[in-house]
Design an enzyme around this catalytic site. Structure first.
Site, PDB file in Angstrom:
ATOM      1  N   HIS A 107      37.870  47.614  32.150  1.00  7.07           N
ATOM      2  CA  HIS A 107      39.290  47.503  32.448  1.00  7.07           C
ATOM      3  C   HIS A 107      40.052  48.744  31.973  1.00  7.07           C
ATOM      4  O   HIS A 107      39.935  49.174  30.824  1.00  7.07           O
ATOM      5  CB  HIS A 107      39.868  46.252  31.775  1.00  7.07           C
ATOM      6  CG  HIS A 107      41.346  46.119  31.899  1.00  7.07           C
ATOM      7  ND1 HIS A 107      41.970  45.910  33.113  1.00  7.07           N
ATOM      8  CD2 HIS A 107      42.338  46.166  30.965  1.00  7.07           C
ATOM      9  CE1 HIS A 107      43.270  45.832  32.921  1.00  7.07           C
ATOM     10  NE2 HIS A 107      43.522  45.989  31.634  1.00  7.07           N
ATOM     11  N   SER A 127      47.261  48.497  33.660  1.00 10.62           N
ATOM     12  CA  SER A 127      47.230  47.109  33.206  1.00 10.62           C
ATOM     13  C   SER A 127      48.628  46.493  33.285  1.00 10.62           C
ATOM     14  O   SER A 127      49.255  46.503  34.341  1.00 10.62           O
ATOM     15  CB  SER A 127      46.637  47.049  31.800  1.00 10.62           C
ATOM     16  OG  SER A 127      46.295  45.737  31.436  1.00 10.62           O
ATOM     17  N   GLU A 181      36.296  44.012  36.986  1.00 10.85           N
ATOM     18  CA  GLU A 181      37.453  43.557  36.216  1.00 10.85           C
ATOM     19  C   GLU A 181      37.935  42.168  36.631  1.00 10.85           C
ATOM     20  O   GLU A 181      37.837  41.773  37.789  1.00 10.85           O
ATOM     21  CB  GLU A 181      38.616  44.523  36.409  1.00 10.85           C
ATOM     22  CG  GLU A 181      38.410  45.899  35.817  1.00 10.85           C
ATOM     23  CD  GLU A 181      39.688  46.709  35.855  1.00 10.85           C
ATOM     24  OE1 GLU A 181      40.585  46.422  35.032  1.00 10.85           O
ATOM     25  OE2 GLU A 181      39.795  47.607  36.696  1.00 10.85           O
TER      26      GLU A 181
END
Length: 260
Positions: free
Chosen positions: A210, A83, A180
């Site tokens: 995610h 991320s 995502e």
């Protein structure tokens, strides 16, 4: 973390996610442990300063310092993250590649946020995957932009690496889910990296949440995804970009290939 019987030539620097605003190294220990087992390498999990109290470049500076610590532990360093941590990991890769740092080996990037330009958050997968991405709210894009950048230009390659000159980067391994909001980030990055002559492997996993990698050890798909990243690290560390299947019969000459 340390791993008994680990190879002594590689250290993995794994940067946790959290939208530049949250998360911790402690929260990534499980993922780091599974990656260490898969790669048979030690893993370093750095803490870094978080926004909004500490906007760019504070977190990146901390990750760059952690890279130097990792380089003091082994001659080869893999920079990885998920991320927002993947964003920071890629920024470290870009900086150290420009410096031609001898320890830089590879990058492993999970569900990366690679574009912080505001227009990105009103189009493409960020907008279109609102019904399938159950973890990232739409407003998070603007929050990350405002809190992490604090007025810094979003087209800086160190915060939006999809606009960077990627020439000279080491091999990259990208994983992202088709569901995502950040799908476009990895797709665009893989395309630009390939066009720049970088070896890049992109895996798009169907219908995963995610950064599902954090569930390694509990979710089979997460464990497999992390294991595949570890396998990639082992291949690159051993000087084998491909998995070796094409080389089982030994090298073939151009004439052999042409004439079957």
């Amino acid at each position: 973390m340390t791993l008994q019987g680990a190879r002594d030539d590689v250290v993995i620097l794994y940067v946790h996610g959290g939208g530049f605003r949250s998360g911790s190294a402690a929260g990534t220990r499980g993922l780091g442990a599974h990656l260490a087992l898969a790669a048979r390498a030690r893993v370093l999990l750095p803490e870094y300063r978080l926004a909004p109290e500490n906007p760019f470049p504070a977190g990146l500076d901390d990750c760059l310092a952690a890279f130097e610590l990792a380089a003091g532990l082994a001659p080869k360093v893999v920079v990885a993250g998920d991320s927002a941590g993947a964003n920071l990991a890629l920024a470290v890769l870009l900086r150290r590649a420009r410096e031609e740092h001898p320890a830089l080996l590879a990058g492993v990037l999970h569900s990366g946020v690679f574009d912080l330009r505001l227009e990105r958050f009103s189009a493409g997968s960020w907008k279109g995957h609102g019904n399938t991405d159950l973890l990232l709210p739409e407003e998070l894009g603007r929050i990350m932009h405002d809190d992490y950048l604090a007025g810094h230009p979003a087209d800086d390659p160190l915060v939006s690496p999809v606009v960077a000159d990627l020439d000279g980067l080491p091999p990259l391994f990208l994983q992202v889910s088709s569901a995502e909001r950040v799908l476009d980030d990895s797709m665009a990055l893989a395309d630009r990296a390939a066009r720049a002559g970088v070896h890049v492997e992109l895996e798009v996993w169907p219908r995963m949440f995610h950064a599902w990698h954090v569930a390694a050890g509990f979710l089979p798909e997460a464990t497999e995804a992390v294991t595949r990243g570890g396998d990639f690290i082992g291949r690159v560390a051993d000087g084998r970009i491909v998995d070796g299947a094409a080389l089982l019969d030994g090298p073939r000459s151009v004439d052999e290939v042409t004439n079957g």
